[in-house]
Design a protein around this motif. Structure first.
Motif, short mmCIF file in Angstrom:
data_model
loop_
_atom_site.label_atom_id
_atom_site.label_comp_id
_atom_site.label_asym_id
_atom_site.label_seq_id
_atom_site.Cartn_x
_atom_site.Cartn_y
_atom_site.Cartn_z
N GLU A 215 8.77 43.41 -41.42
CA GLU A 215 7.84 43.19 -39.81
C GLU A 215 8.08 41.81 -39.60
O GLU A 215 8.03 40.80 -38.60
N GLN B 81 6.31 34.89 -23.75
CA GLN B 81 5.99 35.59 -22.41
C GLN B 81 5.06 35.41 -21.20
O GLN B 81 3.84 34.71 -21.71
N HIS C 40 9.25 40.05 -33.50
CA HIS C 40 8.74 40.52 -32.44
C HIS C 40 8.20 41.89 -32.47
O HIS C 40 6.82 42.51 -31.37
N ASN C 41 8.60 42.55 -33.54
CA ASN C 41 7.39 43.93 -32.96
C ASN C 41 6.52 43.98 -33.80
O ASN C 41 6.46 45.09 -34.37
N LYS D 13 2.56 44.56 -35.08
CA LYS D 13 1.66 45.16 -33.89
C LYS D 13 0.66 44.68 -33.37
O LYS D 13 0.13 44.45 -32.32
N ASN E 276 1.65 42.15 -30.83
CA ASN E 276 2.36 43.33 -29.84
C ASN E 276 0.82 43.68 -28.97
O ASN E 276 1.22 43.90 -26.97
N THR E 277 -0.39 43.55 -29.42
CA THR E 277 -1.78 44.33 -29.27
C THR E 277 -2.15 43.47 -27.95
O THR E 277 -2.23 43.29 -26.73
N ARG F 266 0.01 40.34 -26.45
CA ARG F 266 1.35 40.59 -25.55
C ARG F 266 1.18 41.71 -24.91
O ARG F 266 0.73 40.97 -23.34
N ASN F 267 0.06 42.98 -24.70
CA ASN F 267 0.26 44.15 -24.15
C ASN F 267 -1.12 43.46 -23.09
O ASN F 267 -1.61 43.81 -22.11
#
Length: 301
Positions: free
Chosen positions: A14, A157, A270-271, A273, A276-277, A279-280
């Motif tokens: 990752e 983003q 990009h993946n 975790k 992504n947390t 980012r979301n």
């Protein structure tokens, strides 16, 4: 072979780097190498092709992660009795103008969603933070996105896109007409920033190429000076509270430039975790506040 060895392998795939994986799982780089060697000996297959400091997962490594990844996440759910936890450390850069806007909602959501994720914040200017992300010194950064943003190796983003506005003292009847603006001194924002450079260019055009009467490194300081009656300025207003000052706000037209604020990270992660947390959380926050439209108060004729 221990399950955490497989977690380390999955993290390397990752992150794209042994060093970054070591930081994410909180072990030394030598321990990472030892765990990879153990997994390779167990399966009797190579996991990574090494070239200098970069590593490329073999097809077998991708296949292994695809097969064991869901199992590892399910085991984590069973162990924690809830959703798989997000653990590790994330290095986040943030430009000063966005810190009071982004960090409070971000950290309050992280307390609930990812209490085991350690986020270290680094302040800086957009150009320096973007370079730090490229070099792997930061995992992600909240910056003013440059017009020439690299999209080959970086993910962007969009968080906010804000138009530039002319702000004038409310008690001054000058308004935005050329004769009125000629009577007003103007206040500049830090010329070393993306915001300051664009603001200066627009201001020189509006104020007849006159130099600024004052230059400040604080956006709120610029707005406060305008509210005090000292002069006018061309700025963006990234937070609703900034419109509550005693100022008039005038649009610069439909073709006026705007400034984009984005979360930047490496495509190779990009993946990831933790990223992504973050980012979301930011995506959900800005979607929820999108209706808080900027208040435009035009000066009275």
């Amino acid at each position: 072979m221990r399950l955490d060895f497989l977690i380390t392998v999955k993290t390397i795939v990752e992150k794209g780097s042994f060093a970054l994986a070591a930081k994410a799982v909180n072990i030394t780089p030598s321990a990472v190498s030892m765990q990879v060697k153990t997994v390779e000996q167990y399966f009797e297959k190579a996991l990574f092709n090494r070239a200098g400091q970069s590593v490329t997962p073999t097809p077998f490594a991708h296949d292994l992660c695809d097969r064991v990844g869901p199992l590892l996440e399910e085991l984590e759910r069973l162990r924690g009795g809830q959703q798989a936890s997000v653990i590790g450390r994330l290095r986040l850069g943030t430009i000063s103008i966005m810190q009071p806007i982004v960090l409070p909602p971000l950290f309050n959501r992280l307390k609930k969603l990812a209490p085991k994720l350690e986020v270290n914040c680094t302040p800086g200017r957009s150009q320096d933070l973007i370079e730090a992300v490229k070099q792997g010194e930061l995992d992600a950064a909240i910056v003013a996105e440059p017009a020439t943003a690299s999209r080959r190796q970086l993910d962007w983003q969009l968080l906010q896109e804000l138009p530039f506005r002319l702000i004038t003292p409310k008690r001054t009847p000058a308004g935005s007409d050329e004769q009125g603006l000629e009577a007003l001194p103007w206040i500049a924002y830090d010329r070393s920033t993306s915001l300051g450079k664009t603001s200066r260019c627009l201001s020189l055009s509006l104020f007849g190429n006159r130099p600024p009467a004052l230059e400040l490194q604080s956006l709120e300081g610029v707005i406060a000076m305008v509210a005090s009656g000292y002069g006018a300025a061309v700025v963006i207003l990234p937070a609703p509270r900034l419109t509550h000052y005693d100022i008039d706000i005038t649009p610069l037209g439909d073709d006026a430039p705007s400034l984009r604020f984005s979360l930047v990270s490496r495509k190779i992660e990009h993946n990831d975790k933790p990223i992504n947390t973050i980012r979301n959380i930011l995506k959900n926050h800005y979607e929820a506040t999108r209706d808080d439209s900027e208040i435009i108060r035009k000066p009275k004729p």
